[in-house]
Design a protein around this motif. Sequence first.
Motif, PDB file in Angstrom:
ATOM      1  N   LEU A   1       0.813  -1.202   0.000  1.00 41.22           N
ATOM      2  CA  LEU A   1       0.000   0.000   0.000  1.00 41.22           C
ATOM      3  C   LEU A   1       0.854   1.262   0.000  1.00 41.22           C
ATOM      4  O   LEU A   1       0.436   2.307  -0.506  1.00 41.22           O
ATOM      5  CB  LEU A   1      -0.919   0.001   1.222  1.00 41.22           C
ATOM      6  N   GLN A   2       2.056   1.200   0.542  1.00 41.39           N
ATOM      7  CA  GLN A   2       2.888   2.389   0.645  1.00 41.39           C
ATOM      8  C   GLN A   2       3.750   2.632  -0.586  1.00 41.39           C
ATOM      9  O   GLN A   2       4.499   3.603  -0.640  1.00 41.39           O
ATOM     10  CB  GLN A   2       3.778   2.297   1.895  1.00 41.39           C
ATOM     11  N   ARG A   3       3.639   1.767  -1.591  1.00 41.39           N
ATOM     12  CA  ARG A   3       4.437   1.959  -2.797  1.00 41.39           C
ATOM     13  C   ARG A   3       3.934   3.100  -3.654  1.00 41.39           C
ATOM     14  O   ARG A   3       4.703   3.713  -4.394  1.00 41.39           O
ATOM     15  CB  ARG A   3       4.444   0.668  -3.626  1.00 41.39           C
ATOM     16  N   ARG A   4       2.641   3.362  -3.601  1.00 42.29           N
ATOM     17  CA  ARG A   4       2.034   4.409  -4.412  1.00 42.29           C
ATOM     18  C   ARG A   4       1.398   5.462  -3.508  1.00 42.29           C
ATOM     19  O   ARG A   4       0.814   5.135  -2.478  1.00 42.29           O
ATOM     20  CB  ARG A   4       0.958   3.817  -5.320  1.00 42.29           C
ATOM     21  N   PRO A   5       1.494   6.744  -3.904  1.00 43.03           N
ATOM     22  CA  PRO A   5       0.896   7.794  -3.066  1.00 43.03           C
ATOM     23  C   PRO A   5      -0.594   7.607  -2.851  1.00 43.03           C
ATOM     24  O   PRO A   5      -1.101   7.864  -1.754  1.00 43.03           O
ATOM     25  CB  PRO A   5       1.190   9.075  -3.857  1.00 43.03           C
ATOM     26  N   ALA A   6      -1.312   7.178  -3.888  1.00 48.29           N
ATOM     27  CA  ALA A   6      -2.770   7.028  -3.743  1.00 48.29           C
ATOM     28  C   ALA A   6      -3.106   5.930  -2.740  1.00 48.29           C
ATOM     29  O   ALA A   6      -4.005   6.085  -1.909  1.00 48.29           O
ATOM     30  CB  ALA A   6      -3.404   6.713  -5.102  1.00 48.29           C
ATOM     31  N   ARG A   7      -2.386   4.815  -2.815  1.00 44.51           N
ATOM     32  CA  ARG A   7      -2.637   3.726  -1.869  1.00 44.51           C
ATOM     33  C   ARG A   7      -2.282   4.156  -0.448  1.00 44.51           C
ATOM     34  O   ARG A   7      -3.027   3.890   0.497  1.00 44.51           O
ATOM     35  CB  ARG A   7      -1.809   2.504  -2.248  1.00 44.51           C
ATOM     36  N   ARG A   8      -1.136   4.824  -0.320  1.00 42.79           N
ATOM     37  CA  ARG A   8      -0.707   5.259   1.010  1.00 42.79           C
ATOM     38  C   ARG A   8      -1.696   6.259   1.591  1.00 42.79           C
ATOM     39  O   ARG A   8      -2.017   6.226   2.780  1.00 42.79           O
ATOM     40  CB  ARG A   8       0.690   5.876   0.920  1.00 42.79           C
ATOM     41  N   SER A   9      -2.223   7.144   0.746  1.00 40.02           N
ATOM     42  CA  SER A   9      -3.200   8.125   1.213  1.00 40.02           C
ATOM     43  C   SER A   9      -4.479   7.450   1.694  1.00 40.02           C
ATOM     44  O   SER A   9      -5.045   7.838   2.729  1.00 40.02           O
ATOM     45  CB  SER A   9      -3.523   9.112   0.089  1.00 40.02           C
ATOM     46  N   ALA A  10      -4.941   6.433   0.952  1.00 48.17           N
ATOM     47  CA  ALA A  10      -6.160   5.725   1.354  1.00 48.17           C
ATOM     48  C   ALA A  10      -5.964   5.019   2.691  1.00 48.17           C
ATOM     49  O   ALA A  10      -6.838   5.048   3.563  1.00 48.17           O
ATOM     50  CB  ALA A  10      -6.563   4.719   0.278  1.00 48.17           C
TER      51      ALA A  10
END
Length: 217
Positions: A73-82
């Motif tokens: 989840l932390q690999r992409r900004p969108a996933r990390r934000s969610a």
Amino acid sequence: MDGALGMYVLLALTTAPPLVPNAALIASAGLLAQSGELDLWLVLAVVAGGALAGDVLVYGLGRLAGPRVRAWLQRRPARRSALEWMAGRLARHGVPFVVGMRFLPSGRLVGGLTAAVVGFPFRRFLLGSALAEAVWASYSVGLGYWGGAAFEGAWVGLLVGTALSLLVAGVAQLVSVRAGAKTGRAPLASAPPEQAPPEQAPQESAPQESAPFEGAS
């Protein structure tokens, strides 16, 4: 008696896993309870208990795969934000947020995994899940039960119960979409679209943060 036992087993097996559409089966069980072929309280216990067991399993799987899921989840900004947004809501609202997630599309799966990944205490998750499943089982079985009582005819009661179940799911989806639009984010039950990382932005190794609930009981 054998047929009734088989119905109880089928209810438990189809209710425990998330994302299994069994609204018609639950409405049928409520209808059979109204006609006296099944015990209403046992139907409610099986439906709610099966769903609760499935929620616990999802939470357990999230705990086992927590580090891998968090890294992904932390690999992409969108996933990390969610992930951060959901973790913040769990930290702020706790049990009520767990209850609310149950009634969103895919909420059992998303809510259980998120609670496990961010380290939300199991006992609080279990409490919220038990409350949510009790409410959900009551109205899901009740739709078939009262549909059969209001309309003489098994098929009419079954169709009414199924239609109302689908209506409740549709309303939950609409609420989810509207909530996502107001906050500028995608609905909780679906991941926000991924964005490509900036090309020339230097990558800094982010410090490892512990889950916001680690150490809580």
